[in-house]
Design a protein around this motif. Structure first.
Motif, PDB file in Angstrom:
ATOM      1  N   ASP A 102       0.096  35.309  62.898  1.00 14.90           N
ATOM      2  CA  ASP A 102      -0.483  36.215  61.914  1.00 14.90           C
ATOM      3  C   ASP A 102      -1.115  37.402  62.307  1.00 14.90           C
ATOM      4  OD1 ASP A 102       0.461  34.675  59.529  1.00 14.90           O
ATOM      5  OD2 ASP A 102      -1.250  33.572  59.658  1.00 14.90           O
ATOM      6  N   ILE A 103      -1.839  37.152  63.494  1.00  8.13           N
ATOM      7  CA  ILE A 103      -2.496  38.425  64.131  1.00  8.13           C
ATOM      8  C   ILE A 103      -1.362  39.142  64.683  1.00  8.13           C
ATOM      9  CG2 ILE A 103      -3.996  39.157  66.109  1.00  8.13           C
ATOM     10  CD1 ILE A 103      -5.717  36.392  65.601  1.00  8.13           C
ATOM     11  N   THR A 104      -0.334  38.456  65.437  1.00  6.28           N
ATOM     12  CA  THR A 104       0.777  39.330  65.772  1.00  6.28           C
ATOM     13  C   THR A 104       1.349  40.267  64.852  1.00  6.28           C
ATOM     14  OG1 THR A 104       1.117  37.753  67.444  1.00  6.28           O
ATOM     15  CG2 THR A 104       2.919  39.069  66.915  1.00  6.28           C
ATOM     16  N   TYR A 105       1.629  39.344  63.740  1.00  5.31           N
ATOM     17  CA  TYR A 105       2.194  40.254  62.450  1.00  5.31           C
ATOM     18  C   TYR A 105       1.407  41.753  61.852  1.00  5.31           C
ATOM     19  CZ  TYR A 105       3.627  41.649  57.575  1.00  5.31           C
ATOM     20  OH  TYR A 105       4.006  42.373  56.542  1.00  5.31           O
ATOM     21  N   ILE A 106       0.137  41.394  61.955  1.00  7.40           N
ATOM     22  CA  ILE A 106      -0.705  42.152  61.555  1.00  7.40           C
ATOM     23  C   ILE A 106      -0.814  43.469  62.345  1.00  7.40           C
ATOM     24  CG2 ILE A 106      -3.109  42.753  60.749  1.00  7.40           C
ATOM     25  CD1 ILE A 106      -3.354  39.910  59.416  1.00  7.40           C
ATOM     26  N   ALA A 107      -0.926  43.022  63.726  1.00  9.22           N
ATOM     27  CA  ALA A 107      -1.427  44.034  64.834  1.00  9.22           C
ATOM     28  C   ALA A 107      -0.078  45.050  64.924  1.00  9.22           C
ATOM     29  CB  ALA A 107      -1.524  43.511  66.035  1.00  9.22           C
ATOM     30  N   GLU A 126      -4.245  36.069  74.411  1.00  8.90           N
ATOM     31  CA  GLU A 126      -3.188  35.887  75.173  1.00  8.90           C
ATOM     32  C   GLU A 126      -1.901  35.092  74.510  1.00  8.90           C
ATOM     33  OE1 GLU A 126      -4.396  33.150  78.212  1.00  8.90           O
ATOM     34  OE2 GLU A 126      -3.488  34.194  79.682  1.00  8.90           O
ATOM     35  N   GLN A 127      -2.161  34.504  73.253  1.00  9.80           N
ATOM     36  CA  GLN A 127      -1.108  33.891  72.503  1.00  9.80           C
ATOM     37  C   GLN A 127      -0.245  34.992  71.682  1.00  9.80           C
ATOM     38  OE1 GLN A 127      -2.131  30.140  70.468  1.00  9.80           O
ATOM     39  NE2 GLN A 127      -4.043  30.329  71.608  1.00  9.80           N
ATOM     40  N   CYS A 128      -0.943  36.341  71.652  1.00  5.75           N
ATOM     41  CA  CYS A 128      -0.361  37.525  70.982  1.00  5.75           C
ATOM     42  C   CYS A 128       0.385  38.407  71.775  1.00  5.75           C
ATOM     43  CB  CYS A 128      -1.192  37.914  69.998  1.00  5.75           C
ATOM     44  SG  CYS A 128      -2.334  36.775  69.036  1.00  5.75           S
ATOM     45  N   THR A 129      -0.220  38.663  72.845  1.00  3.63           N
ATOM     46  CA  THR A 129      -0.200  39.565  73.845  1.00  3.63           C
ATOM     47  C   THR A 129       1.536  39.469  74.116  1.00  3.63           C
ATOM     48  OG1 THR A 129      -0.796  40.853  75.697  1.00  3.63           O
ATOM     49  CG2 THR A 129      -0.882  38.261  76.017  1.00  3.63           C
ATOM     50  N   GLY A 130       2.011  40.660  74.741  1.00  2.00           N
ATOM     51  CA  GLY A 130       3.497  40.460  75.075  1.00  2.00           C
ATOM     52  C   GLY A 130       4.313  40.589  73.703  1.00  2.00           C
ATOM     53  N   ARG A 131       3.761  40.331  72.749  1.00  2.00           N
ATOM     54  CA  ARG A 131       4.563  40.427  71.250  1.00  2.00           C
ATOM     55  C   ARG A 131       3.949  41.654  70.635  1.00  2.00           C
ATOM     56  NH1 ARG A 131       4.180  35.095  67.868  1.00  2.00           N
ATOM     57  NH2 ARG A 131       2.311  34.559  68.730  1.00  2.00           N
ATOM     58  N   VAL A 132       2.825  42.102  70.935  1.00  2.00           N
ATOM     59  CA  VAL A 132       2.219  43.203  70.177  1.00  2.00           C
ATOM     60  C   VAL A 132       2.529  44.436  71.301  1.00  2.00           C
ATOM     61  CG1 VAL A 132      -0.079  44.425  69.507  1.00  2.00           C
ATOM     62  CG2 VAL A 132       0.536  41.965  68.991  1.00  2.00           C
ATOM     63  N   ALA A 134       0.883  47.145  72.195  1.00  4.74           N
ATOM     64  CA  ALA A 134      -0.437  47.924  72.371  1.00  4.74           C
ATOM     65  C   ALA A 134      -0.191  48.473  73.610  1.00  4.74           C
ATOM     66  CB  ALA A 134      -1.560  46.952  72.284  1.00  4.74           C
ATOM     67  N   ARG A 135      -0.675  49.687  73.834  1.00  3.05           N
ATOM     68  CA  ARG A 135      -0.658  50.600  75.137  1.00  3.05           C
ATOM     69  C   ARG A 135      -1.549  50.143  76.061  1.00  3.05           C
ATOM     70  NH1 ARG A 135      -1.843  55.907  74.413  1.00  3.05           N
ATOM     71  NH2 ARG A 135      -1.865  55.810  72.316  1.00  3.05           N
ATOM     72  N   HIS A 136      -2.644  49.726  75.472  1.00  2.00           N
ATOM     73  CA  HIS A 136      -3.786  49.146  76.476  1.00  2.00           C
ATOM     74  C   HIS A 136      -4.636  47.959  75.879  1.00  2.00           C
ATOM     75  CE1 HIS A 136      -3.421  52.827  78.814  1.00  2.00           C
ATOM     76  NE2 HIS A 136      -3.617  53.711  77.956  1.00  2.00           N
ATOM     77  N   VAL A 137      -4.986  47.205  76.842  1.00  2.00           N
ATOM     78  CA  VAL A 137      -5.783  46.252  76.095  1.00  2.00           C
ATOM     79  C   VAL A 137      -7.379  46.300  77.037  1.00  2.00           C
ATOM     80  CG1 VAL A 137      -6.354  43.591  76.040  1.00  2.00           C
ATOM     81  CG2 VAL A 137      -3.909  44.587  75.714  1.00  2.00           C
ATOM     82  N   VAL A 138      -8.282  46.298  76.111  1.00  2.00           N
ATOM     83  CA  VAL A 138      -9.636  46.705  76.670  1.00  2.00           C
ATOM     84  C   VAL A 138     -10.424  45.342  76.736  1.00  2.00           C
ATOM     85  CG1 VAL A 138     -11.814  48.053  76.605  1.00  2.00           C
ATOM     86  CG2 VAL A 138      -9.456  49.025  76.215  1.00  2.00           C
ATOM     87  N   ASP A 143     -19.266  39.566  82.506  1.00  5.22           N
ATOM     88  CA  ASP A 143     -19.504  39.239  84.071  1.00  5.22           C
ATOM     89  C   ASP A 143     -18.652  40.278  84.877  1.00  5.22           C
ATOM     90  OD1 ASP A 143     -17.046  38.317  83.611  1.00  5.22           O
ATOM     91  OD2 ASP A 143     -17.232  36.102  83.914  1.00  5.22           O
ATOM     92  N   GLY A 144     -18.196  41.326  84.215  1.00  6.62           N
ATOM     93  CA  GLY A 144     -17.329  42.281  85.094  1.00  6.62           C
ATOM     94  C   GLY A 144     -16.136  41.731  85.519  1.00  6.62           C
ATOM     95  N   ILE A 145     -15.639  40.569  85.152  1.00  4.89           N
ATOM     96  CA  ILE A 145     -14.344  40.088  85.435  1.00  4.89           C
ATOM     97  C   ILE A 145     -13.342  40.010  84.280  1.00  4.89           C
ATOM     98  CG2 ILE A 145     -13.087  38.153  86.564  1.00  4.89           C
ATOM     99  CD1 ILE A 145     -15.638  37.370  87.657  1.00  4.89           C
ATOM    100  N   VAL A 146     -12.232  40.768  84.314  1.00  3.77           N
ATOM    101  CA  VAL A 146     -11.396  40.773  83.131  1.00  3.77           C
ATOM    102  C   VAL A 146      -9.961  40.250  83.579  1.00  3.77           C
ATOM    103  CG1 VAL A 146     -12.798  42.648  82.053  1.00  3.77           C
ATOM    104  CG2 VAL A 146     -10.968  43.239  83.362  1.00  3.77           C
ATOM    105  N   PRO A 147      -8.931  39.933  82.868  1.00  2.00           N
ATOM    106  CA  PRO A 147      -7.912  39.387  83.018  1.00  2.00           C
ATOM    107  C   PRO A 147      -7.110  40.531  83.512  1.00  2.00           C
ATOM    108  CG  PRO A 147      -8.350  38.913  80.815  1.00  2.00           C
ATOM    109  CD  PRO A 147      -9.369  39.414  81.283  1.00  2.00           C
ATOM    110  N   PRO A 148      -6.237  40.157  84.635  1.00  2.00           N
ATOM    111  CA  PRO A 148      -5.312  41.121  85.162  1.00  2.00           C
ATOM    112  C   PRO A 148      -4.484  41.988  84.265  1.00  2.00           C
ATOM    113  CG  PRO A 148      -4.774  38.946  86.148  1.00  2.00           C
ATOM    114  CD  PRO A 148      -5.574  38.734  85.065  1.00  2.00           C
ATOM    115  N   GLY A 149      -4.265  43.250  84.145  1.00  2.00           N
ATOM    116  CA  GLY A 149      -3.376  44.117  83.451  1.00  2.00           C
ATOM    117  C   GLY A 149      -4.230  44.506  82.210  1.00  2.00           C
ATOM    118  N   THR A 150      -5.450  44.187  82.387  1.00  2.00           N
ATOM    119  CA  THR A 150      -6.434  44.925  81.247  1.00  2.00           C
ATOM    120  C   THR A 150      -7.450  45.675  81.719  1.00  2.00           C
ATOM    121  OG1 THR A 150      -7.905  43.065  81.349  1.00  2.00           O
ATOM    122  CG2 THR A 150      -5.948  42.759  80.121  1.00  2.00           C
TER     123      THR A 150
END
Ligand code: ADP
Length: 545
Positions: A102-107, A126-132, A134-138, A143-150
């Motif tokens: 549903d999040i994927t549908y809405i986004a 993560e379960q939506c990303t790739g399907r949406v 979006a140009r950027h994920v912030v 703790d200053g550590i964020v997933p790769p690609g974000t």
């Protein structure tokens, strides 16, 4: 002849400027995922918000672009609330309790260009990303550590200065959007304008609704993704109220601790939250000092009168009952007692507090039945129609006429109500939840309220079940408080004492839990499905949704 007054656009930057110049030192407190408290002020939050606005522009966000948030209630989310609309982009709050599909549908439907995500919600995103697309994920991380690609939110904010003018925008510009939760079909997008949100913030703060001022400290339990936490974050900015955000910790003990320690004066949420809080207070009366708490705003579904009475009688706490919808920004009505009721006895006052109340300023209501507009006699039922300065006039992306909007410009709510001669509105049911028994209507809300008035009952829901003779008959599902025994005869006796015999459900069943929607309301479609064949009619054509 035209009036000769300034045409000052009503836009979100106006609220930001006011909060900065008048209320800079007022506190903004947030509970982090690790339970520690983050303390800040409007000055600091809006300074960071200005830097975020600049960073979003640098990322290429243009006016009209949708920037989504997938986040709990906290100061960073408030920064996004001010930054995104103030650069002409559209704040799209995603509901983190929805299924990833549903999040994927809405986004996707909203065409979100940038998504700002809490690190603790990364497993969901993560379960939506790739399907949406979006140009950027912030990612907002502690703790200053964020997933790769974000992108790291803090790095973006640190890379800018706060030279941002908070310039006005044309007031009809889109500021934010929310999707209805889709309990009746596919979610639909509602697009709020700067004007509607500014007026709603003003309306929400008025005495008739919350009476907000800089003497207040407000804790919205209602999520910032649920109709913008009922507009409270903006209303607080406009009136200078301090804000306390619970982060992801919404259990009764965490909320009660915050309400007491931060000396909160006003809080807001759906009834299921307050039913839990009331049980916790009853279990340990006097444990929490809630002497500052002047009102608890309750809305989203009907506040049971026994709950309202229980808070007042046993704990000296006041519930203010509101009605609203995603389409109404959301505040539509409030059960503010009229002067005539101030001298009434407490039982009469409580009965009025349990109604949904009178239209907020700049909002109008009426009811319609098959016979036309209903009289304001307090007994004739009809579908509620509403119009006003912060009511939607169409859904996002609608490509034709929609029968939810009347030809003369009112929104059809799908709620079945009565309205009395003073304009007090009472929700009898949602049209799809009404029980239609032998051609007559039975209010499931009234039966639920009565069952939840039994001291041993924690939660109760009543649904319509197909019946060979009567078309439909009510069926009740009841969750008992811990340690209490289910006693069908006692519950039946309670209802027989309060309602006509034909209103009393043929079956009252015990359950461990009642399924809930993403906003914490009873999910009646699931209950109807579960019990559909209970009265012996397995009707394939039975209503869904
Ligand atoms: P959803 O349609 O998914 O529940 P909304 O949050 O827009 O999403 O819900 C609006 C509906 O919630 C209203 O149409 C009404 O049925 C119900 N509602 C809101 N406030 C109240 C209230 N105080 N009492 C009874 N029902 C309410």
């Amino acid at each position: 002849m035209h009036g000769l007054m300034m045409d000052m656009p009503l836009s979100i930057p106006l609220i930001a400027r006011r909060a900065l110049t008048l209320y800079g030192s007022r506190p903004i407190v947030s509970r982090r995922p690790d339970r520690s408290l983050h303390r800040s002020t409007y000055h600091e939050v809006l300074g960071r918000s200005a830097r975020l606005a600049r960073a979003l522009r640098r990322l290429g966000v243009k006016p009209g672009d949708r920037v989504a948030t997938l986040a709990w209630n906290h100061a960073r989310h408030l920064e996004a609330y001010f930054a995104i609309p103030s650069i002409g982009a559209v704040l799209h709050t995603l509901n983190l309790r929805l299924h990833p599909d549903d999040i994927t549908y809405i986004a996707t439907h909203a065409e979100d260009q940038v998504v700002v995500v809490d690190k603790v919600l990364w497993p969901l995103w993560e379960q939506c990303t790739g399907r949406v697309a979006a140009r950027h994920v912030v990612v907002m991380s502690d703790d200053g550590i964020v997933p790769p690609g974000t992108l790291d939110y803090e790095t973006l904010v640190a890379g800018e200065d706060d030279g941002f003018a908070w310039d006005d925008l044309p007031e009809q510009t889109a500021a934010a959007m929310c999707y209805t939760s889709g309990t009746t079909g596919r979610p639909k997008g509602v697009v709020y304008s700067h004007r509607s949100m500014t007026l709603h913030a003003l309306g929400a703060g008025m005495v008739h609704v919350t009476g907000l001022s800089e003497r207040d400290t407000v804790l919205p339990v209602v999520p910032m993704f649920h109709v913008n936490a009922w507009g409270l974050p903006y209303a607080c900015g406009m009136f200078g109220a301090a804000q306390v955000f619970p982060g992801p910790h919404l259990d009764p003990a965490s909320l009660l601790g915050l309400l007491a320690d931060e000396r909160v004066t006003l809080t807001a949420g759906v009834p299921t939250i307050w039913l839990g809080i009331l049980q916790a207070l009853d279990a340990e009366p006097g444990r929490y000092d809630l002497s500052r708490l002047r009102a608890m705003l309750v809305g989203g579904s009907a506040a049971p009168s026994a709950m309202i009475r229980g808070f007042r009688q046993r704990h000296g706490l006041h519930v203010l009952h509101l009605w609203g919808m995603t389409e109404t920004s959301p505040i539509g009505t409030a059960a503010f007692l009229s002067p005539a009721l101030l001298d009434a006895d407490e039982a009469t006052q409580d009965a009025y507090r349990a109604k949904q109340g009178r239209a907020a300023p700049l909002v109008e209501i009426r009811g319609r039945s098959a016979q036309g507009l209903i009289p304001w006699d307090g007994t004739t039922m009809g579908e509620l129609e509403v119009r006003g300065a912060w009511v939607a006039r169409q859904y996002y992306g609608a490509d034709g006429p929609d029968d939810r909007f009347t030809p003369d410009g009112w929104f059809r709510t799908g709620d079945i109500v009565t309205i009395d001669h003073e304009g007090n509105m009472t929700i009898q049911d949602r049209a799809k939840d009404l029980v239609k028994s032998g051609g007559e209507w039975i209010s499931s809300v009234a039966l639920e309220g009565a069952l939840m008035g039994h001291p041993d009952v924690a939660e109760a829901a009543v649904v319509a079940v197909p019946h060979a003779k009567w078309d439909e008959r009510p069926l009740a599902v009841v969750v008992m408080k811990p340690g209490r025994t289910f006693d069908e005869a006692a519950l039946r006796g309670l209802l027989e004492g309060m309602f006509a015999k034909w209103w009393v459900p043929d079956a009252i069943l015990p359950a461990d839990a009642i399924p809930k929607t993403s906003a914490g309301k009873f999910l009646k479609s699931a209950l109807r499905e579960q019990h559909r064949a209970h009265y012996g009619v397995a009707d394939e054509s039975a209503r869904g949704g």
